[in-house]
Design a protein around this motif. Structure first.
Motif, PDB file in Angstrom:
ATOM      1  N   GLU A 130       4.615   5.418  -4.453  1.00 59.88           N
ATOM      2  CA  GLU A 130       5.954   4.891  -4.697  1.00 59.88           C
ATOM      3  C   GLU A 130       7.020   5.978  -4.564  1.00 59.88           C
ATOM      4  OE1 GLU A 130       7.306   1.966  -8.044  1.00 59.88           O
ATOM      5  OE2 GLU A 130       7.264   4.011  -8.821  1.00 59.88           O
ATOM      6  N   LYS A 131       6.691   7.195  -4.933  1.00 58.70           N
ATOM      7  CA  LYS A 131       7.656   8.301  -4.881  1.00 58.70           C
ATOM      8  C   LYS A 131       7.910   8.784  -3.457  1.00 58.70           C
ATOM      9  CE  LYS A 131       6.725   9.795  -9.545  1.00 58.70           C
ATOM     10  NZ  LYS A 131       6.044  10.740 -10.416  1.00 58.70           N
ATOM     11  N   LEU A 166       2.242  -3.003  -7.073  1.00 57.18           N
ATOM     12  CA  LEU A 166       2.262  -2.439  -5.724  1.00 57.18           C
ATOM     13  C   LEU A 166       3.057  -3.344  -4.786  1.00 57.18           C
ATOM     14  CD1 LEU A 166       1.164  -0.582  -3.378  1.00 57.18           C
ATOM     15  CD2 LEU A 166      -0.748  -2.194  -3.237  1.00 57.18           C
ATOM     16  N   ARG A 210       6.912  -3.442  -5.696  1.00 54.06           N
ATOM     17  CA  ARG A 210       7.653  -2.201  -5.401  1.00 54.06           C
ATOM     18  C   ARG A 210       7.783  -1.947  -3.902  1.00 54.06           C
ATOM     19  NH1 ARG A 210       5.531   1.433 -10.422  1.00 54.06           N
ATOM     20  NH2 ARG A 210       6.777   0.360 -11.981  1.00 54.06           N
ATOM     21  N   LEU A 211       6.734  -2.199  -3.148  1.00 53.51           N
ATOM     22  CA  LEU A 211       6.836  -1.981  -1.707  1.00 53.51           C
ATOM     23  C   LEU A 211       7.808  -2.976  -1.076  1.00 53.51           C
ATOM     24  CD1 LEU A 211       3.186  -1.066  -0.663  1.00 53.51           C
ATOM     25  CD2 LEU A 211       5.124   0.454  -1.066  1.00 53.51           C
ATOM     26  N   THR A 218      11.494  -1.757  -2.566  1.00 52.29           N
ATOM     27  CA  THR A 218      11.936  -0.423  -2.178  1.00 52.29           C
ATOM     28  C   THR A 218      11.871  -0.190  -0.672  1.00 52.29           C
ATOM     29  OG1 THR A 218      11.103   0.385  -4.293  1.00 52.29           O
ATOM     30  CG2 THR A 218      11.605   2.044  -2.640  1.00 52.29           C
TER      31      THR A 218
END
Length: 170
Positions: A39-40, A69, A72-73, A76
């Protein structure tokens, strides 16, 4: 106790997660940490694939981590993650938990026999780490839909009490 494990591979920005056997919360801490690292990354994220073709059992904590997962994908990196499943019971469970909202769930007739993955080792199995992982996973599932929220509300409330008690004991 888990009788399965999680494997992971990455190539050219495609992140591949293979859930093998009977996988429960104990296997999630390492997976959650890995997802945090992924994620980072601001670059080199092209896609994510979760392979459930050799999954015989998956608990709600693992599903919650996978939901995180996918969410966030999608938010982001604007990536639609893919989930592969050959077991109708696993597919039904994933869909009933709302994972179809954040993954394209593909059902397969045959699993691939050739795979280049590494076993994701279980580590940092402390009570605090386990509690935080299980709580976070169920909060994530609760955010997916009202049904999950109703189902997991008592568990989330209990886990939050345990977290508070653990914090007070420190």
């Amino acid at each position: 106790m888990s009788t399965g494990h999680v494997e992971y591979a990455s190539l050219n920005g495609t992140h591949f997660f293979k859930i093998i056997g009977e996988v429960r919360a104990q296997s999630c801490i390492s997976l959650d940490k890995l997802l945090g690292k992924i994620e980072k990354q601001s670059t080199n994220i092209a896609s994510a694939v979760v392979d459930l073709t050799q999954t015989t059992f998956i608990d709600s904590t693992v599903l919650g981590i996978l939901a995180k997962l996918g969410i966030r994908l999608k938010q982001t990196h604007h990536i639609q993650s893919i989930m592969l499943s050959t077991n109708p019971d696993i597919t039904t469970l994933a869909n009933s938990m709302g994972l179809g909202q954040v993954f394209s769930i593909l059902t397969c007739n045959e699993a691939n026999n050739i795979c280049c993955t590494q076993v994701l080792k279980d580590d940092d199995l402390t009570q605090k780490a386990m509690l935080n992982t299980v709580l976070d996973a169920h909060k994530t599932l609760s955010k997916l839909n009202e049904s999950n929220q109703n189902v997991f509300k008592p568990l989330v409330k209990q886990l939050e009490k345990e977290k508070k008690a653990l914090k007070c004991a420190d």
